[in-house]
Design an enzyme around this catalytic site. Sequence first.
Site, PDB file in Angstrom:
ATOM      1  N   HIS B  61       0.840  -1.201   0.000  1.00 54.69           N
ATOM      2  CA  HIS B  61       0.000   0.000   0.000  1.00 54.69           C
ATOM      3  C   HIS B  61       0.874   1.250   0.000  1.00 54.69           C
ATOM      4  CE1 HIS B  61      -3.712   2.205   1.905  1.00 54.69           C
ATOM      5  NE2 HIS B  61      -3.152   2.876   0.914  1.00 54.69           N
ATOM      6  N   HIS B  63       1.682   5.078  -2.308  1.00 56.62           N
ATOM      7  CA  HIS B  63       1.259   6.033  -3.332  1.00 56.62           C
ATOM      8  C   HIS B  63       2.522   6.585  -3.981  1.00 56.62           C
ATOM      9  CE1 HIS B  63      -2.970   6.180  -1.921  1.00 56.62           C
ATOM     10  NE2 HIS B  63      -2.418   5.883  -0.759  1.00 56.62           N
ATOM     11  N   ARG B  65       2.347   8.446  -6.831  1.00 54.28           N
ATOM     12  CA  ARG B  65       1.937   9.761  -7.348  1.00 54.28           C
ATOM     13  C   ARG B  65       2.113   9.945  -8.849  1.00 54.28           C
ATOM     14  NH1 ARG B  65      -1.112  10.376  -3.038  1.00 54.28           N
ATOM     15  NH2 ARG B  65      -0.138  11.380  -1.251  1.00 54.28           N
ATOM     16  N   ASP B 153      -9.403   3.208  -3.486  1.00 56.74           N
ATOM     17  CA  ASP B 153      -8.689   3.703  -2.309  1.00 56.74           C
ATOM     18  C   ASP B 153      -9.448   4.789  -1.579  1.00 56.74           C
ATOM     19  OD1 ASP B 153      -6.669   3.568  -0.434  1.00 56.74           O
ATOM     20  OD2 ASP B 153      -5.610   5.256  -1.302  1.00 56.74           O
ATOM     21  N   HIS B 180     -10.943   0.827   1.417  1.00 61.66           N
ATOM     22  CA  HIS B 180     -10.666   1.951   2.326  1.00 61.66           C
ATOM     23  C   HIS B 180     -12.004   2.208   3.021  1.00 61.66           C
ATOM     24  CE1 HIS B 180      -9.204   6.212   3.231  1.00 61.66           C
ATOM     25  NE2 HIS B 180     -10.499   6.288   3.456  1.00 61.66           N
ATOM     26  N   ASN B 279      -5.418   9.855   6.924  1.00 58.36           N
ATOM     27  CA  ASN B 279      -6.738   9.240   6.911  1.00 58.36           C
ATOM     28  C   ASN B 279      -6.594   7.753   6.613  1.00 58.36           C
ATOM     29  OD1 ASN B 279      -9.444   8.733   6.772  1.00 58.36           O
ATOM     30  ND2 ASN B 279      -9.789   9.829   4.847  1.00 58.36           N
ATOM     31  N   ASP B 306       1.151   2.799   3.737  1.00 59.87           N
ATOM     32  CA  ASP B 306       0.294   3.853   3.178  1.00 59.87           C
ATOM     33  C   ASP B 306       1.130   5.102   2.900  1.00 59.87           C
ATOM     34  OD1 ASP B 306      -1.798   5.349   2.219  1.00 59.87           O
ATOM     35  OD2 ASP B 306      -2.909   5.449   4.111  1.00 59.87           O
ATOM     36  N   GLY B 325      -2.194  12.644   4.832  1.00 61.55           N
ATOM     37  CA  GLY B 325      -1.176  11.719   4.342  1.00 61.55           C
ATOM     38  C   GLY B 325       0.208  11.980   4.899  1.00 61.55           C
TER      39      GLY B 325
END
Lengths: 323, 425
Positions: B61, B63, B65, B153, B180, B279, B306, B325
């Site tokens: 998990h 990101h 981008r 997500d 999520h 979150n 995350d 985040g």
Amino acid sequence: MSPDSSQRNEPRVCWSRRHLLGLEDLSREEILTILETAERFVEVGERRRKKRSTLAGKVVVNLFFEPSTRTKTSFALAARRLGADTLDFSSSGSSTSKGETFIDTAKNIEAMGVDLMVVRHASAGAPHLLAQQLQCSIINAGDGAHEHPTQGLLDIFTIRQKKGRLEGLTVALVGDILHSRVARSNIHGLVKLGAHVIVCGPSTLVPPLITELKVEISHNLDAILPRCDVVNMLRIQFERQRSGLFPSVAEYARLFAMDGARLKKAKPDLLLLAPGPINRGVEITPEVADGPNSAILQQVANGLAVRMAVLQLLCGQPGEIET
Amino acid sequence: MSLLCIRNGRVIDPSQELDRVTDVWIQGGKIVAIGARPDLLPRQVLDATGKIVCPGLIDMHVHLREPGREEDETIASGTAAALAGGFTTVACMPNTEPAIDNQAAAEFVFLQAERAGNANVYPIGCVTKGRKGAELAEIGGLVEGGAVAFTDDDSPVVSAEIMRRALEYCRMFDKPVLSHAEDLELTRGGIMHEGTWSMRLGLRGMPAAAEEVMIHRDIELARLTGGRLHILHVSSAGGVELIRRAKERGVNVTAEVNPHHLVLTDAALAGYDSNFKMNPPLRTAADVLALIAGLKDGTIDVISSDHSPLAAEKKMRELDQAPFGIVGLETLVPVCAAALVGPGHLSWRQLIEKLTVAPARILGIEQGTLQPGAEADVTIIDPEAEWTIDPSAFRSKSRNSPFTGMKVRSRIQTVLVAGEIRFEG
């Protein structure tokens, strides 16, 4: 007039802070220091020559990102009476509308040689961010639903002035507790000074965990009113609420507004406060707002003295109080 | 072909119930043997005495981008951060711009990862077109393009009907749907966990119930459909309990937790620092204990970061204006060692299981093992090295860490991907 006038030239000064961000951070002694300093400015306000020079050469900026009449004017006048140069900044028509961030805006203004900033912002914690990022002193003039320390102080000051004490008084804060920065500042200050605080409002606007701040919760104004020495009618924060927290303004007023009939159930010497601006007819009916129990205009006058005291303590030399 | 020996390390490989001091032999990018092999003569030796040698870690998990938000992270910088954190494989979330909701977008991720030459990257595909929650994405095409799991997500699928069909449809490909779990109505405008601290700080809260109602809904839909459900970043005690009961009833559900939810609470927001805003939000000490208990009894299968990089100018804002985040790839192992291994909640073997074979099984990928014949993705950890977390030294493009200044023990020493040393600490 306080009874200890013989000692007035040597006040108990308990102050070493650079910022005033909230009453939660302050000790009982620090709050008393502000209140006692403010008392001396009330007397100054009653004289013909009102202007002091203790802050001569200092620059105080009002940095308001949310609308305000009372607080902004009060701070500006307080700073001028102490001899400071003042500057007003409002978010509309400024670089923030061109996309400049709030912190950059503040840094640029600070670079003009600012000693103290009075900050109001819709975001809780915005003044704390500036206190970390800037060199000058910061006064929180209301941050979101968090705190509004000078409003809390002037409410407490007015209660002490009218009742002669705080210890043992029962003070109800009525209305939208959840979204109220005034409620939080009042709670922290009043509890530290020994008052019993009841928060009273619709169950959707009173967070149950608020009992952790050592207050009593009520949802029935009529039931608690006979016990109260002071009632502070908070404004419904329409701008901070999401919809649906209570069914209608009419129902709210029926349950929680202060009107003539309700006032009859209270102690005759009930002190009625409202931080303003009031929604006339919602929280408080006009005849009560303008009636003998109300100290609403007195609060405004005291606000000036409290803000002079805070400016003096943060910006002036400690102990150097010119009277 | 040159023979490499990682000598005398504590080799921990939960995929083959292995935990002993021995040697790992690598040749041609593959694991060729484990154990003392006096018959073999290595060309190169890595001395791992006192170190942990384990399968390259997997973070399912993150990101990255790219495409669309390269100011925060790129596939190259994110995979460099992965290596520095001990991860040889990551699965990246599809909330890019444009979103990874078609085969070409998934293939682009592989292409960029190959160009970067750092860690292995698997794309996770959108479950609905454009993450809009209205129509299923072309999941078959995404599987063809290499997607290993499906989710929108942080735009949770609002419609129970669409979620039901997603679970049913993905079952055909034996791919998990990642949830999520957040009821967006209950969290609208929320900044942090709803509780004592949100009340004190005057910040709008996000109640734990917002997570719990969605976990409950998705569990019931998994039960209805027989689909594979994976709950992303569970953060609440109630959520852990729902997953525990679902597993007892035989529902096909797995779950993950993030390190920050294991060591921090909502009290961290007291300074209004947006590096503590994520979150799901940091919750209470009781939630932390429940999450740790969930890891211990196997309710929670996986630990993931995350990793959510955000450029400094986005985070340096009023708390309610700053986006959610935090980065996490480069701090996961030391933070978990401090939170879990140090106090004795998990052994190194159990921790490594949740970072290797468990995510590999959920994603259906071949990594996460040191079995002879496997790709030689290996992570060497120095469990005794003491250091202080300093985001300015991160390989990630972003610095938004809540662990700045934290004193930790255990550090990634060497990372190999396909037998090649890609990181040395």
